[in-house]
Design a protein around this motif. Structure first.
Motif, mmCIF file in Angstrom:
data_model
loop_
_atom_site.group_PDB
_atom_site.id
_atom_site.type_symbol
_atom_site.label_atom_id
_atom_site.label_comp_id
_atom_site.label_asym_id
_atom_site.label_seq_id
_atom_site.Cartn_x
_atom_site.Cartn_y
_atom_site.Cartn_z
ATOM 1 N N ILE A 51 23.388 16.046 24.475
ATOM 2 C CA ILE A 51 22.449 14.969 24.155
ATOM 3 C C ILE A 51 23.089 13.936 23.233
ATOM 4 O O ILE A 51 22.908 12.722 23.409
ATOM 5 C CB ILE A 51 21.164 15.560 23.541
ATOM 6 N N VAL A 52 23.852 14.411 22.253
ATOM 7 C CA VAL A 52 24.563 13.508 21.328
ATOM 8 C C VAL A 52 26.019 13.969 21.280
ATOM 9 O O VAL A 52 26.418 14.734 20.406
ATOM 10 C CB VAL A 52 23.937 13.518 19.919
ATOM 11 N N PRO A 53 26.847 13.516 22.242
ATOM 12 C CA PRO A 53 28.224 14.002 22.311
ATOM 13 C C PRO A 53 29.167 13.269 21.360
ATOM 14 O O PRO A 53 28.896 12.154 20.930
ATOM 15 C CB PRO A 53 28.610 13.719 23.764
ATOM 16 N N TRP A 54 30.279 13.922 21.056
ATOM 17 C CA TRP A 54 31.377 13.244 20.382
ATOM 18 C C TRP A 54 32.144 12.411 21.401
ATOM 19 O O TRP A 54 32.376 12.859 22.525
ATOM 20 C CB TRP A 54 32.339 14.263 19.759
ATOM 21 N N GLN A 55 32.517 11.211 21.009
ATOM 22 C CA GLN A 55 33.356 10.349 21.849
ATOM 23 C C GLN A 55 34.753 10.314 21.226
ATOM 24 O O GLN A 55 35.117 9.375 20.531
ATOM 25 C CB GLN A 55 32.753 8.944 21.940
ATOM 26 N N ALA A 164 16.813 9.829 20.434
ATOM 27 C CA ALA A 164 17.852 10.358 21.320
ATOM 28 C C ALA A 164 17.303 11.456 22.220
ATOM 29 O O ALA A 164 17.604 11.499 23.425
ATOM 30 C CB ALA A 164 19.019 10.892 20.485
ATOM 31 N N TRP A 165 16.511 12.339 21.664
ATOM 32 C CA TRP A 165 15.968 13.439 22.459
ATOM 33 C C TRP A 165 14.934 12.948 23.470
ATOM 34 O O TRP A 165 14.890 13.430 24.603
ATOM 35 C CB TRP A 165 15.359 14.497 21.536
ATOM 36 N N ARG A 166 14.083 11.996 23.070
ATOM 37 C CA ARG A 166 13.072 11.502 24.011
ATOM 38 C C ARG A 166 13.733 10.798 25.193
ATOM 39 O O ARG A 166 13.223 10.841 26.319
ATOM 40 C CB ARG A 166 12.102 10.557 23.301
ATOM 41 N N LEU A 167 14.873 10.154 24.951
ATOM 42 C CA LEU A 167 15.603 9.505 26.034
ATOM 43 C C LEU A 167 16.200 10.537 26.983
ATOM 44 O O LEU A 167 16.137 10.389 28.207
ATOM 45 C CB LEU A 167 16.713 8.627 25.442
ATOM 46 N N ALA A 168 16.749 11.615 26.425
ATOM 47 C CA ALA A 168 17.413 12.630 27.250
ATOM 48 C C ALA A 168 16.434 13.645 27.830
ATOM 49 O O ALA A 168 16.625 14.136 28.945
ATOM 50 C CB ALA A 168 18.467 13.359 26.421
ATOM 51 N N VAL A 169 15.395 13.963 27.065
ATOM 52 C CA VAL A 169 14.427 14.986 27.476
ATOM 53 C C VAL A 169 13.027 14.424 27.231
ATOM 54 O O VAL A 169 12.380 14.724 26.228
ATOM 55 C CB VAL A 169 14.630 16.296 26.685
ATOM 56 N N VAL A 172 9.851 16.315 25.730
ATOM 57 C CA VAL A 172 9.758 16.823 24.362
ATOM 58 C C VAL A 172 8.684 16.025 23.610
ATOM 59 O O VAL A 172 8.747 14.798 23.538
ATOM 60 C CB VAL A 172 11.111 16.694 23.626
ATOM 61 N N PRO A 173 7.673 16.703 23.053
ATOM 62 C CA PRO A 173 6.595 15.973 22.370
ATOM 63 C C PRO A 173 7.079 15.330 21.076
ATOM 64 O O PRO A 173 7.969 15.841 20.402
ATOM 65 C CB PRO A 173 5.553 17.066 22.094
ATOM 66 N N GLU A 174 6.481 14.206 20.736
ATOM 67 C CA GLU A 174 6.874 13.476 19.539
ATOM 68 C C GLU A 174 6.687 14.308 18.282
ATOM 69 O O GLU A 174 7.472 14.215 17.331
ATOM 70 C CB GLU A 174 6.082 12.174 19.438
ATOM 71 N N GLU A 175 5.659 15.173 18.292
ATOM 72 C CA GLU A 175 5.382 15.982 17.100
ATOM 73 C C GLU A 175 6.475 17.019 16.833
ATOM 74 O O GLU A 175 6.519 17.620 15.748
ATOM 75 C CB GLU A 175 4.017 16.669 17.208
ATOM 76 N N ALA A 176 7.356 17.238 17.806
ATOM 77 C CA ALA A 176 8.466 18.174 17.591
ATOM 78 C C ALA A 176 9.399 17.701 16.484
ATOM 79 O O ALA A 176 10.169 18.489 15.930
ATOM 80 C CB ALA A 176 9.250 18.366 18.880
ATOM 81 N N PHE A 177 9.334 16.408 16.144
ATOM 82 C CA PHE A 177 10.197 15.850 15.115
ATOM 83 C C PHE A 177 9.399 15.396 13.897
ATOM 84 O O PHE A 177 9.853 14.564 13.117
ATOM 85 C CB PHE A 177 10.998 14.680 15.690
#
Length: 225
Positions: A51-55, A164-169, A172-177
């Protein structure tokens, strides 16, 4: 964007921080050079890394993927309601995976300026950092203060990670964060609880790391950092 929640410990040999939010190859190279980083120890699962890779440019630094699923030795992350629950989660990790702790610190113990991080740089990173600090002679108050210092960075990190997570998944509910979740806080009481129980169960942090797999010379190297 950047690596957030960034600070140094153990004489500057170790940097602790978050995952690399929104950094392309050029920004990553500039960040590594600016901080003199020779090794990156990534404590995230493969799922989190995707989801958030190293470049990273090939050969830029040593990348050590040393994952720990946060659910390890836990009845479930949904059961974390108090600071003591959070401290017990951390204890479960050091009980179940002493090898993971040792491998997280090995590059720094071998003399490399090392960035250690997970997702927010507070829990998995916080546990490894606490043991590094104890093994290098820091007192309890310094360990607790270092852990609690993540609190100031959490609002920005949670907002950034949520996007980042909402874009990839998307499911995932907003309340998870939500910052109201104990799992997403860094209260002093959680580290106090962890240190109390760790001392009772394992005694000295350096002895724990020796049994976990760090050699005497590596422990000396960690202390020199």
């Amino acid at each position: 964007m950047a690596v957030l929640n960034l600070r140094s410990l153990a004489g500057g040999r170790i940097l602790r921080g978050s995952q690399p939010f929104g950094m392309d190859t050029a920004a990553t190279a500039a960040f590594l050079e600016r901080h003199g980083i020779q090794a990156v120890v990534d404590l995230r699962s493969a799922y989190e890394r995707a989801i958030v890779p190293w470049q990273l440019a090939n050969g830029a630094v040593e990348l050590v993927e040393n994952p720990l699923d946060p659910r390890t030795a836990s009845a479930g992350l949904q059961s974390i309601h108090t600071a003591e629950d959070l401290g017990e989660l951390y204890l479960g990790w050091v009980r179940a995976r002493p090898d993971w702790v040792a491998e997280s610190l090995r590059p720094a113990a071998q003399g490399k300026r090392t960035l250690i991080h997970c997702s927010l740089g507070k829990d998995r990173t916080g546990v490894v950092s606490a043991l590094a600090l104890l093994a290098t002679g820091a007192d309890r108050a310094a360990v607790v203060a270092d852990y609690a210092a993540s609190t100031a960075a959490l609002p920005t990190m949670l907002e950034t990670m949520s996007a980042a997570w909402r874009l990839a998944v998307p499911e995932v509910p907003e309340e998870a964060f939500s910052p109201s979740l104990m799992l997403l806080q860094s209260p002093e009481a959680a580290m106090e609880y962890f240190l109390d129980r760790f001392g009772h169960e394992f005694g000295d942090a350096a002895d724990y790391l020796r049994v976990a797999g760090l050699s005497g010379s590596e422990l000396d190297g960690l202390r020199r950092s």
